[in-house]
Enzyme design. Sequence first.
Site, PDB file in Angstrom:
ATOM      1  N   LYS A 108       0.874  -1.186   0.000  1.00 31.55           N
ATOM      2  CA  LYS A 108       0.000   0.000   0.000  1.00 31.55           C
ATOM      3  C   LYS A 108       0.903   1.227   0.000  1.00 31.55           C
ATOM      4  CE  LYS A 108      -4.345   1.392   2.136  1.00 31.55           C
ATOM      5  NZ  LYS A 108      -5.056   1.654   0.903  1.00 31.55           N
TER       6      LYS A 108
HETATM    7  N1  PMP Z   1      -7.766  -1.934  -3.065  1.00 30.99           N
HETATM    8  C1  PMP Z   1      -7.148  -0.746  -3.055  1.00 30.99           C
HETATM    9  C2  PMP Z   1      -6.354  -0.350  -4.235  1.00 30.99           C
HETATM   10  C3  PMP Z   1      -7.244   0.088  -1.937  1.00 30.99           C
HETATM   11  O1  PMP Z   1      -6.629   1.279  -1.924  1.00 30.99           O
HETATM   12  C4  PMP Z   1      -8.026  -0.334  -0.831  1.00 30.99           C
HETATM   13  C5  PMP Z   1      -8.128   0.521   0.404  1.00 30.99           C
HETATM   14  N2  PMP Z   1      -8.815   1.710   0.183  1.00 30.99           N
HETATM   15  C6  PMP Z   1      -8.680  -1.578  -0.899  1.00 30.99           C
HETATM   16  C7  PMP Z   1      -8.505  -2.356  -2.027  1.00 30.99           C
HETATM   17  C8  PMP Z   1      -9.504  -2.080   0.242  1.00 30.99           C
HETATM   18  O2  PMP Z   1      -8.686  -2.480   1.313  1.00 30.99           O
HETATM   19  P1  PMP Z   1      -9.136  -2.362   2.809  1.00 30.99           P
HETATM   20  O3  PMP Z   1     -10.384  -3.171   2.955  1.00 30.99           O
HETATM   21  O4  PMP Z   1      -8.018  -2.962   3.596  1.00 30.99           O
HETATM   22  O5  PMP Z   1      -9.363  -0.934   3.105  1.00 30.99           O
END
Ligand code: PMP
Length: 290
Positions: A151
Amino acid sequence: MGLKIFLDGELVEKESAKISVFDHGLLYGDGIFEGIRAYSGRVFRLKEHIDRLYDSAKVLMLEIPVDKNKMAGDIKATLKANSLIDAYIRVVVTRGVGDLGLDPRKCPKASYFIIADKISLYPDELYEKGLEIATVSTRRNIPESLNPRVKSLNYLNNIMAKIEGNQRGVAEALMLNSQGFVAECTGDNIFIIKNGVLITPHSSAGALLGITQEAVIELAEKRKIEVRRELFTRYCVFTADECFLTGTAAEIIPVIALDGRKIASGKPGKITTGLIDDFRKLVKSTGEVI
Ligand code: PMP
């Protein structure tokens, strides 16, 4: 009283929360982040978010200047300082100040900051009606270059896709991987339901492993719904019985059409709405108390 930001060890007023123009987080997108939610005074899946943050750091050889316990404490301190019990929390770690070259060895110390504020990503009625989404031509980064599981602060891949989605007038854009399999949306994971089976892309599709995605899989298993992680194409979304997206900010939001094809009746499905109810209960009843 204004918003207080946690910046490199201290809480400062929003107006004084500044970082250097020589920070490589800004110059090169060299850094990582997490988006976390607090509901009714409890931080949802804090450990999982912190673990993912430190895993992202590991991959980028970015040394976070504090340990996981201190980070968790700083997150809670930021919520307390702002008297927030329902909040969206953004944790950012940047490579820190360096010179104008991209060599991270020139950045002696990573910086981190924590913002806790309110968020509402989509208007309430979209949770009732569902979203229309569109597939865009920007493909998700290949894992061999920048693994989507990291991330990172470099979200240009998703931003390019988001721009295409905006041009098409949809609230979210679906991204395929380089082989044409469904990967994820610009800021959310995707699920489909076919013949009672819940399906989400296999990790080899190349997507962020979502913490909401994992929570939804657990909720589905509790309901004795079969869950599969597998590669699938747009065809499977067009012909699905139900579809929804998951993310920390979006939570669970139904999808009712992809690329002008209605998904089933074009209304949020029963399994989706059941999982939304379960998720709302889960976030209020679990999580680390601030
Ligand atoms: N995919 C991407 C590209 C993201 O940035 C996010 C988070 N906003 C998610 C999926 C979802 O992840 P999470 O449930 O951990 O927030």
